[in-house]
Structure formats: C-alpha cells, structure tokens
Design a protein around this motif. Structure first.
Motif, mmCIF file in Angstrom:
data_model
loop_
_atom_site.group_PDB
_atom_site.id
_atom_site.type_symbol
_atom_site.label_atom_id
_atom_site.label_comp_id
_atom_site.label_asym_id
_atom_site.label_seq_id
_atom_site.Cartn_x
_atom_site.Cartn_y
_atom_site.Cartn_z
ATOM 1 N N LEU A 219 9.001 53.837 3.858
ATOM 2 C CA LEU A 219 8.194 52.900 3.187
ATOM 3 C C LEU A 219 7.028 53.425 2.184
ATOM 4 O O LEU A 219 6.223 52.408 1.554
ATOM 5 N N PHE B 178 3.924 50.215 4.220
ATOM 6 C CA PHE B 178 4.475 50.114 5.921
ATOM 7 C C PHE B 178 3.056 49.400 6.278
ATOM 8 O O PHE B 178 3.367 48.609 7.055
ATOM 9 N N TRP C 161 3.064 45.612 5.179
ATOM 10 C CA TRP C 161 4.047 45.081 6.079
ATOM 11 C C TRP C 161 3.707 44.802 7.580
ATOM 12 O O TRP C 161 3.823 43.766 8.244
ATOM 13 N N TRP D 168 15.757 53.033 7.288
ATOM 14 C CA TRP D 168 15.240 51.693 7.308
ATOM 15 C C TRP D 168 15.634 50.883 8.710
ATOM 16 O O TRP D 168 16.029 49.677 8.666
#
Length: 108
Positions: free
Chosen positions: A50, A55, A58, A102
């Motif tokens: 990410l 990251f 999120w 992912w």
C-alpha cells in the motif's frame, strides 16, 4: 527488515510495532521470537503493497470504524484486516513466500 529495541515507542500492552522499514520491539529478548517477527514481517509486506502511508491511513480508519461498532479498543484492534491476516499466519514461517498480493483483503 531493520529490528531495533526501543521500549518507549511501543504502546503499552504490545510487544512490537512496524513502521517500514523498522520493526520496533519493546524488549531485547523479543528478537529471538520467530512468531512475533513473522507477524511484523507480514505488516512490512502489507505496508509495501500500500506504499506505506496509505497503509496507516487505512489502518486508522478501519480501527476507528470497528471501535465505533464494537465499543472495545482491543477487540477493534484485533478485527482490523491487517491484524487478522498477521495473527492468522504468524505461525507459518513460509507464509510470505506463498502469499498473494493484497491478501489482507480476504480478511476484511
């Protein structure tokens, strides 16, 4: 992966913290804990996927949303998709070699 021991950066109740490219541990003897280091390696991979900053954005948003729903900080932390993936696979020391990109999305 660069491992450093600095107990003042690791929040109370936790043994380690990962901020790419560092793994910050609370105690020197944690350097020998293969499971803890694997957990943190999984976070390093997630952060790379990410591009690091997204990251953390999120992570924070997911934590806040889960905390609002669950009304329990520890439970909200454990339900974050990144943490769920790391805890589920920390004992598999070969996990990162077979992990698809992912993969944390499977734990969302």
């Amino acid at each position: 992966m660069i491992v450093v021991v600095f107990k003042y950066l690791v929040p109370k109740g936790y043994r380690g913290l990962t901020i790419f490219p560092l793994v910050i541990l609370k105690a020197r003897n944690s350097k020998a804990d293969a499971i803890l280091l694997q957990h943190e390696r999984i976070h390093l991979r997630q952060q790379l996927e990410l591009l690091v900053l997204p990251f953390f954005i999120w992570y924070a948003i997911e934590f806040l949303l889960r905390w609002m729903v669950l009304r329990n900080r520890h439970q909200a932390y454990r339900e974050i998709s990144f943490e769920r993936e790391a805890y589920a696979n920390e004992k598999d020391l070969h996990y990162l070699q077979q992990r698809s990109i992912w993969n944390f999305l499977n734990y969302f």
